[in-house]
Design an enzyme around this catalytic site. Structure first.
Site, short mmCIF file in Angstrom:
data_model
loop_
_atom_site.label_atom_id
_atom_site.label_comp_id
_atom_site.label_asym_id
_atom_site.label_seq_id
_atom_site.Cartn_x
_atom_site.Cartn_y
_atom_site.Cartn_z
N ASN A 1 0.82 -1.20 0.00
CA ASN A 1 0.00 0.00 0.00
C ASN A 1 0.87 1.26 0.00
O ASN A 1 2.09 1.19 -0.06
CB ASN A 1 -0.96 -0.04 1.20
N HIS B 1 23.32 1.12 11.84
CA HIS B 1 24.60 1.75 12.16
C HIS B 1 25.18 1.10 13.41
O HIS B 1 24.44 0.55 14.22
CB HIS B 1 24.39 3.25 12.42
N GLY C 1 -0.45 -2.15 8.65
CA GLY C 1 -0.02 -0.78 8.44
C GLY C 1 0.92 -0.28 9.51
O GLY C 1 0.72 -0.52 10.70
N ALA D 1 -0.66 -4.25 12.97
CA ALA D 1 -0.36 -2.86 12.64
C ALA D 1 0.47 -2.21 13.73
O ALA D 1 0.25 -2.44 14.93
CB ALA D 1 -1.66 -2.09 12.44
N LYS E 1 5.90 -9.64 19.35
CA LYS E 1 6.00 -10.99 19.91
C LYS E 1 4.79 -11.79 19.47
O LYS E 1 3.74 -11.24 19.11
CB LYS E 1 6.11 -10.95 21.43
N ARG F 1 -0.58 -15.47 19.21
CA ARG F 1 -1.26 -16.78 19.15
C ARG F 1 -0.88 -17.50 17.86
O ARG F 1 -0.46 -16.91 16.89
CB ARG F 1 -2.76 -16.62 19.25
#
Length: 186
Positions: free
Chosen positions: A85, A115, A142, A160, A180, A183
């Site tokens: 998108n 860096h 998103g 998102a 993390k 499920r």
């Protein structure tokens, strides 16, 4: 032994100088193609894909909504049926491998570049990059940020706004900062 180019150091995950003339030239070429691509907002998918083929090399059934931004384009490998998108960024200083049937929401950011964390090394100017791999059938929600060196397994959904700092296995829903597993989806 022959001295490595800065490009080869970059692709090998070693410290490299991003201001190297070859790398600057490659980025400048990518910027010209991106400028053309991002000006094509009303163009057909076929017309836009002609420019993407120049930028990425091989690409077929992909739809990247402009504006889109990347460093080189040449280090991005995209599978079939890819959708990205608006306002997405791929910093492809290392290889970015994206599988088939992958969807990215708006403002997804995929960063291979980073860096040195030690200030005395960082201020000297060299950069680093680590490859990113995204499996088949992945959805990146998103605003997700995928950090250097990460692998995301197939059939996984990333929520998102997540910041993915470590590998995420296949067949899971994962979200958060840091991201993390929430499920299993299997």
């Amino acid at each position: 032994m022959e001295k490595k180019s800065e490009l080869q150091k970059m692709l090998d995950g070693e410290l490299y100088q991003a201001g190297d003339p070859e790398l600057v030239h490659m980025r400048d070429n990518a910027r010209l193609l991106l400028s053309r691509y991002n000006a094509m907002m009303g163009a057909s998918l076929e017309e836009r894909n002609m420019v993407l083929k120049e930028l990425l090399g091989k690409c077929s059934t992909i739809d990247i909504q402009p504006p889109f931004f990347c460093d080189y384009g040449a280090h991005i490998s995209v599978g079939e049926n890819f959708f990205m998108n608006f306002n997405c960024v791929i910093l492809d200083c290392a290889q970015v491998t994206i599988g088939n049937n992958v969807m990215c929401g708006p403002f997804v950011q995929i960063y291979t570049a980073y860096h040195p964390v030690i200030a005395s090394e960082r201020i000297k100017g060299p950069e680093l990059a680590s490859p990113i791999t995204i499996g088949d059938n992945v959805w990146l929600g998103g605003g997700a940020i995928i950090c250097p060196g990460v692998t995301i397994g197939s059939n996984t959904t990333i929520g998102a706004g997540s910041v993915v700092t470590k590998d995420i296995p296949a067949n899971v829903f994962a979200a958060g900062n840091p991201c993390k597993v929430i499920r299993s989806l299997a």
